[in-house]
Motif scaffolding. Sequence first.
Motif, PDB file in Angstrom:
ATOM      1  N   ILE A 173       0.861  -1.186   0.000  1.00  0.00           N
ATOM      2  CA  ILE A 173       0.000   0.000   0.000  1.00  0.00           C
ATOM      3  C   ILE A 173       0.895   1.232   0.000  1.00  0.00           C
ATOM      4  O   ILE A 173       0.695   2.173  -0.753  1.00  0.00           O
ATOM      5  CB  ILE A 173      -0.915   0.032   1.251  1.00  0.00           C
ATOM      6  CG1 ILE A 173      -1.824  -1.192   1.273  1.00  0.00           C
ATOM      7  CG2 ILE A 173      -1.727   1.315   1.277  1.00  0.00           C
ATOM      8  CD1 ILE A 173      -2.648  -1.305   2.533  1.00  0.00           C
ATOM      9  N   ASP A 174       1.875   1.235   0.874  1.00  0.00           N
ATOM     10  CA  ASP A 174       2.890   2.282   0.877  1.00  0.00           C
ATOM     11  C   ASP A 174       4.173   1.634   1.384  1.00  0.00           C
ATOM     12  O   ASP A 174       4.285   0.415   1.396  1.00  0.00           O
ATOM     13  CB  ASP A 174       2.446   3.507   1.718  1.00  0.00           C
ATOM     14  CG  ASP A 174       2.247   3.168   3.195  1.00  0.00           C
ATOM     15  OD1 ASP A 174       2.708   2.085   3.635  1.00  0.00           O
ATOM     16  OD2 ASP A 174       1.652   3.976   3.912  1.00  0.00           O
ATOM     17  N   GLN A 175       5.135   2.438   1.788  1.00  0.00           N
ATOM     18  CA  GLN A 175       6.427   1.843   2.145  1.00  0.00           C
ATOM     19  C   GLN A 175       6.419   1.070   3.454  1.00  0.00           C
ATOM     20  O   GLN A 175       7.376   0.369   3.753  1.00  0.00           O
ATOM     21  CB  GLN A 175       7.517   2.932   2.175  1.00  0.00           C
ATOM     22  CG  GLN A 175       7.939   3.339   0.781  1.00  0.00           C
ATOM     23  CD  GLN A 175       9.281   4.069   0.802  1.00  0.00           C
ATOM     24  OE1 GLN A 175      10.271   3.580   1.307  1.00  0.00           O
ATOM     25  NE2 GLN A 175       9.279   5.261   0.253  1.00  0.00           N
ATOM     26  N   VAL A 176       5.376   1.237   4.257  1.00  0.00           N
ATOM     27  CA  VAL A 176       5.359   0.492   5.519  1.00  0.00           C
ATOM     28  C   VAL A 176       4.154  -0.442   5.701  1.00  0.00           C
ATOM     29  O   VAL A 176       4.083  -1.149   6.692  1.00  0.00           O
ATOM     30  CB  VAL A 176       5.467   1.441   6.749  1.00  0.00           C
ATOM     31  CG1 VAL A 176       6.751   2.265   6.702  1.00  0.00           C
ATOM     32  CG2 VAL A 176       4.264   2.356   6.859  1.00  0.00           C
ATOM     33  N   THR A 188       1.681   8.180  -2.314  1.00  0.00           N
ATOM     34  CA  THR A 188       2.782   8.772  -1.552  1.00  0.00           C
ATOM     35  C   THR A 188       3.562   7.673  -0.847  1.00  0.00           C
ATOM     36  O   THR A 188       3.185   6.523  -0.839  1.00  0.00           O
ATOM     37  CB  THR A 188       2.227   9.749  -0.513  1.00  0.00           C
ATOM     38  OG1 THR A 188       1.222   9.082   0.213  1.00  0.00           O
ATOM     39  CG2 THR A 188       1.682  10.978  -1.190  1.00  0.00           C
ATOM     40  N   SER A 189       4.670   8.078  -0.254  1.00  0.00           N
ATOM     41  CA  SER A 189       5.564   7.104   0.346  1.00  0.00           C
ATOM     42  C   SER A 189       4.973   6.483   1.612  1.00  0.00           C
ATOM     43  O   SER A 189       5.145   5.317   1.881  1.00  0.00           O
ATOM     44  CB  SER A 189       6.902   7.755   0.653  1.00  0.00           C
ATOM     45  OG  SER A 189       6.691   8.998   1.281  1.00  0.00           O
ATOM     46  N   LYS A 190       4.275   7.281   2.414  1.00  0.00           N
ATOM     47  CA  LYS A 190       3.620   6.719   3.595  1.00  0.00           C
ATOM     48  C   LYS A 190       2.311   7.458   3.789  1.00  0.00           C
ATOM     49  O   LYS A 190       2.296   8.688   3.824  1.00  0.00           O
ATOM     50  CB  LYS A 190       4.520   6.865   4.836  1.00  0.00           C
ATOM     51  CG  LYS A 190       3.975   6.149   6.066  1.00  0.00           C
ATOM     52  CD  LYS A 190       4.893   6.282   7.282  1.00  0.00           C
ATOM     53  CE  LYS A 190       4.200   5.741   8.532  1.00  0.00           C
ATOM     54  NZ  LYS A 190       4.951   6.036   9.765  1.00  0.00           N
ATOM     55  N   LEU A 248       8.563   6.955  13.029  1.00  0.00           N
ATOM     56  CA  LEU A 248       9.174   6.601  11.740  1.00  0.00           C
ATOM     57  C   LEU A 248       8.551   7.438  10.641  1.00  0.00           C
ATOM     58  O   LEU A 248       7.345   7.391  10.422  1.00  0.00           O
ATOM     59  CB  LEU A 248       8.935   5.113  11.449  1.00  0.00           C
ATOM     60  CG  LEU A 248       9.441   4.603  10.094  1.00  0.00           C
ATOM     61  CD1 LEU A 248      10.965   4.593  10.037  1.00  0.00           C
ATOM     62  CD2 LEU A 248       8.910   3.200   9.815  1.00  0.00           C
ATOM     63  N   LEU A 249       9.357   8.222   9.950  1.00  0.00           N
ATOM     64  CA  LEU A 249       8.854   8.949   8.781  1.00  0.00           C
ATOM     65  C   LEU A 249       9.603   8.450   7.554  1.00  0.00           C
ATOM     66  O   LEU A 249      10.492   7.604   7.654  1.00  0.00           O
ATOM     67  CB  LEU A 249       9.027  10.460   8.978  1.00  0.00           C
ATOM     68  CG  LEU A 249       8.178  11.079  10.098  1.00  0.00           C
ATOM     69  CD1 LEU A 249       8.417  12.583  10.183  1.00  0.00           C
ATOM     70  CD2 LEU A 249       6.680  10.818   9.895  1.00  0.00           C
ATOM     71  N   ALA A 304      13.520   8.909  17.007  1.00  0.00           N
ATOM     72  CA  ALA A 304      13.094   9.401  15.694  1.00  0.00           C
ATOM     73  C   ALA A 304      13.937   8.745  14.617  1.00  0.00           C
ATOM     74  O   ALA A 304      15.162   8.714  14.723  1.00  0.00           O
ATOM     75  CB  ALA A 304      13.239  10.920  15.643  1.00  0.00           C
ATOM     76  N   ASN A 305      13.279   8.200  13.597  1.00  0.00           N
ATOM     77  CA  ASN A 305      14.043   7.573  12.508  1.00  0.00           C
ATOM     78  C   ASN A 305      13.329   7.711  11.179  1.00  0.00           C
ATOM     79  O   ASN A 305      12.130   7.988  11.116  1.00  0.00           O
ATOM     80  CB  ASN A 305      14.407   6.111  12.823  1.00  0.00           C
ATOM     81  CG  ASN A 305      13.249   5.219  13.248  1.00  0.00           C
ATOM     82  OD1 ASN A 305      13.369   4.024  13.311  1.00  0.00           O
ATOM     83  ND2 ASN A 305      12.086   5.784  13.558  1.00  0.00           N
ATOM     84  N   ASP A 306      14.087   7.547  10.108  1.00  0.00           N
ATOM     85  CA  ASP A 306      13.575   7.744   8.754  1.00  0.00           C
ATOM     86  C   ASP A 306      13.830   6.457   7.963  1.00  0.00           C
ATOM     87  O   ASP A 306      14.957   5.955   7.942  1.00  0.00           O
ATOM     88  CB  ASP A 306      14.299   8.936   8.107  1.00  0.00           C
ATOM     89  CG  ASP A 306      13.669   9.337   6.783  1.00  0.00           C
ATOM     90  OD1 ASP A 306      13.438   8.433   5.947  1.00  0.00           O
ATOM     91  OD2 ASP A 306      13.410  10.535   6.588  1.00  0.00           O
ATOM     92  N   LEU A 307      12.795   5.967   7.328  1.00  0.00           N
ATOM     93  CA  LEU A 307      12.903   4.703   6.584  1.00  0.00           C
ATOM     94  C   LEU A 307      14.047   4.726   5.574  1.00  0.00           C
ATOM     95  O   LEU A 307      14.666   3.705   5.280  1.00  0.00           O
ATOM     96  CB  LEU A 307      11.579   4.418   5.867  1.00  0.00           C
ATOM     97  CG  LEU A 307      11.336   2.980   5.394  1.00  0.00           C
ATOM     98  CD1 LEU A 307      11.299   2.007   6.548  1.00  0.00           C
ATOM     99  CD2 LEU A 307      10.054   2.880   4.587  1.00  0.00           C
TER     100      LEU A 307
END
Lengths: 253, 253
Positions: free
Chosen positions: A17-20, A142-144, B180-181, B207-210
């Motif tokens: 669906i999206d990146q996660v 979109t990405s998420k 997570l963004l 805080a983290n980014d894929l």
Amino acid sequence: MDMKRILITAGGTSEKIDQVRSITNHSTGKLGYLIATKALEQGIQVDYITTLSASKPITQENLKIYLIEDTQQLATQLTHLLETNSYDAVIHSMAVSDFTPATSYSIEAFTEALNQQLAQTNLPVTTEQLIQLIEKSEATNTSKISSNTDYLFLTLKKNPKVIQLIKQIQPQTMLVSFKLLVDVSKEELFNVAMTSMKKNNGDFVLANDLQSIQGDQHLGYLLDHKGNLVGEATTKEQIASLILTALNTKGVD
Amino acid sequence: MDMKRILITAGGTSEKIDQVRSITNHSTGKLGYLIATKALEQGIQVDYITTLSASKPITQENLKIYLIEDTQQLATQLTHLLETNSYDAVIHSMAVSDFTPATSYSIEAFTEALNQQLAQTNLPVTTEQLIQLIEKSEATNTSKISSNTDYLFLTLKKNPKVIQLIKQIQPQTMLVSFKLLVDVSKEELFNVAMTSMKKNNGDFVLANDLQSIQGDQHLGYLLDHKGNLVGEATTKEQIASLILTALNTKGVD
């Protein structure tokens, strides 16, 4: 006929669906695992397409494992293998997503997109207008997905039927397909399974109902292309044997 | 302060669409696994909420594992544990679904439902009309979505924020949350993480980014409730240490 080499698909595909997030078809891959294990014991060479999370036979000579995630990857892998090798049978037990996510909207964005689509028309809304809406806004994913809304609209498009590739590419192979329904009569189950087998040019179909599956207890009916009941099984182990015996004695005539 | 007992959530929830499909939040649970393993080595008692498919610490004294599937089950399990036990800290690393499927329609059924909803009104369509449509047709979900259509509409409703239960039930515990963004600037990442920590009354946020996660390479920033950068880590292993050290030295003042 003694089989030399077969292709098995097992597990369930996931469509992003999206990146996660994904839409996942549940399947432990246990049935495919049992069929592969029995076939390997009989000295048959097994090519095995499955997913990362599914049960897999242990590494051994005569076994090749190919990992895929989604329906598109399955189609690519399957095509490659069928074009490269010759299989006595293909046992397609993988639970394949019928649909793949096309677009996702917050309810606010969907309202806006819908009104844009309907501008300068009158009610009632037509199905064609909604299809245009999906097709137009596809690939804007979109990405998420933002969680900053109370409702989401997700649209999904039908996937091409991967199973139909099998006999198109390799008409001489024997094809075993699976039909899983939920809480239907035996008659309806058989009818739907037969219709699906004919559409895919299959030789056998294993018909089963989710209501009659619990752990290894697994009620299954094997039908041949003429609609004869080849056999009935009550465990996954028995289903695996039933299918291999039917293929080895070549029920197709 | 030396911690005696902590609660960790890890893995990703799955929300059922029908009896054979789910929307799954991807998370291997590896980070939660590493934090739990380190905490157990330090003699801390760990209660661990996770999913069937996530990585888990090996069975040992001081470790209790609780399996859940969806957000509702997570809320129930979390509430029960927080009401029964006292935790020095709660580390909420589970990827929880923001939305849960409400209704699914073929495009034909959606056209019909939409026109029924819009009967005796004029364009433009309002968001309220679409919300009513979702709320009305909810709970008419069938056991397995028919594949007999070219497009599906799936509507999803926002889940209650499970994380907010934690401090409501146990205000004295230290709460570590995760944000997570995907592909944002460090500034935006920190801002969004701080806003989310404040909303949940958290003490620390990782805080983290894929885009900066690949296998065990995992860029993470630990912020405290005042917005101070407690530390920065480049592997999952380091993130686990960073969090436990911050909790043990009680960065909250």
